[in-house]
Design an enzyme around this catalytic site. Sequence first.
Site, PDB file in Angstrom:
ATOM      1  CD  GLU A 213      -2.913  -1.227   2.293  1.00 51.09           C
ATOM      2  OE1 GLU A 213      -2.485  -0.887   3.418  1.00 51.09           O
ATOM      3  OE2 GLU A 213      -4.073  -1.596   2.097  1.00 51.09           O
ATOM      4  CD  GLU A 293      -4.787  -5.693   2.757  1.00 44.39           C
ATOM      5  OE1 GLU A 293      -5.587  -4.888   3.288  1.00 44.39           O
ATOM      6  OE2 GLU A 293      -3.561  -5.670   2.957  1.00 44.39           O
TER       7      GLU A 293
END
Length: 672
Positions: A213, A293
């Site tokens: 991320e 995710e």
Amino acid sequence: MDGMVILYTRRIPGVEQTRSEVKRTPATTTASMAPLRTALLPALWYLGVMASSSPTFEIDYENDCFRKDGLKFQYVSGSIHYFRIPPEYWKDRLLKMYMAGLNAIQMYIPWNFHEETPGVYNFQNDRDVEHFLELAQQIGLLVILRPGPYICAEWDMGGLPAWLLQNPNITLRSSHPDYLNAVNTWLDVLLPKMRPRLYQNGGNIISVQVENEYGSYFACDYNYLRHLKAKFESILGDNVVLFTTDGNSDKELRCGTLQGLYATVDFGPSPNITKDFQAQRRIEPKGPLVNSEYYTGWLDYWGGNHSNAETGKVAASLEAMLEIGASVNMYMFEGGTNFGYWSGADYKMMFKPVTTSYDYDAPLSEAGDPTEKLYAIRSVISKFMEIPQGPMPPPTVKEGYGYVPLKKSGALLQLLDILSVYPPVLATFPLTFEQLHQYFGFVLYRTRLPVDVLEPTPLMAPRDGVHDFGYVMLNGEYVGVFEREDSLVINVVGRMGDSLDILVENMGRLNFGANFNDFKGLVQNISLGTYILEGWEMYPLSIDDAVRMRWIEYWSSLIPREKQRSVLQSTGPAFYSACFQLPGPNHDTFLKLPHWTKGQVWINGFNLGRYWPAKGPQQTLFVPATILEPSRPNNITLLELMGAPASPWALFIDRPILNGTGTKNEVVMEFN
């Protein structure tokens, strides 16, 4: 069937099945096929050997899919963190994931869990990541590996070691030379352990994430990503699938992606899956759709509510993604527990520390029990691939053992000699935890009042000056708490030379966002009225060692009877302890602390984590059977930081309570 050759491939969950038939013409006899068979056998044998000895996993851009050994492949995976689960339970949890229909797991490797001290590496016992990978392979689960160096995971400092902050000017997750040197050294240790476990080398790791991320971080340093890519390829080889994960927005993907790293996205249940994948498609016009995710729940913060994600919505969005051929990893499939001091913190308008429980409302509970959500997910998966036959492993046995009375062992200040084995560090102004090489737990800061203060005078910390809680004592008496960004002024009265102690608690470093330089301790000066306090003594505390060695109870037993009264009457942070015998076998249980306020708890020297029932939402701590002794006395120790009940006791119950605040009357039973 005479004269017909039928070739089948074994049915493998998640893999496109093939069937081909070769038919001879009616005029061709079996005998006439013999020379052809003889000629084909060596070629077929060679191809079979080559196929079996050279497994492959790759991206097929033309057909928008993964290919495993040449066949179209779609993974349905779940996240599990070995570092949040007792190693004795690893196999149980992995087997439950396999029986739920998953064909892969996704796992992080937290750098700071394995290199707590620079150059000292620990891959033993609960840190034996290679054993965890072996168990997954034995069970039949592939692995999507996320080795960092940054992982987030609501883990202290996102998995980065706090000792990096000994350089106060370091820019983490960037091309800063000091940071890159530390990263290189770590990856040179870790990645060679992973290379033999890559799928193409006979292991079960099918893909590896680079960073994590990164588009949510301020640096946007493409040279840093290029450096990591080159490092991973130099050790793992250039035929491994490397990928990135970011939120599904153009802004996050702009800085989080790099050519040569396959870009994937993350998002939770949604009514419009096609729209949610559009950002990935703008970055990766071809290749498999991947949600790295897919959120089955969410984390909890102290002072908030326990998070829940509706089972029906989770199942419906999963089905929609599988229907369009996307590969999905569910985050989390089991959350587990932030034992010890490992939980991290977020900064959303204010500092928000993460609870000890990482239950996450996941398909497997914090204690590893299958939930309604798991069975709903299993039902969805069964529509797209074969589910293993056989029963789901049952939940572990839970036992409500009853209550244990505790006794005060001593105030923290009375035990300073055994909690801080080295002389204090002296400085004009306070030093941070990192400067003191104390990365977790507690540091005691001590100074003297510079003048008489006969009228209530403000003892003040600047906003953001105490990271994270400072428990203030004047001449040994508790007078209040400094709370990061909240309670920063305490009125005191005293005489010049009076001892002023501030016990500072690290509640976890920031794990997500723009700035990870989250130094702990008294990070700015403390003032008394118009005076800036100087002349500090700083005591890094080794509380875990003292608890493990039973020094606290031993010291308590040596206190003369005439001094026992002063121990009981002292105020401020103090230790409480007891021994208890299980009435039967050791089973999983949950520790509830009615009427206690805030602190840390150990059982048999194992640090269960932080408790804060007065704040909530978490009211119980998961106690795995693995730390309990069935045939000899068990020891429980609490460090209560703010205020113990008048009649201190602890309660062991057979269920978790993860959503509540305050206390209610409990029906209790005492240990035999």
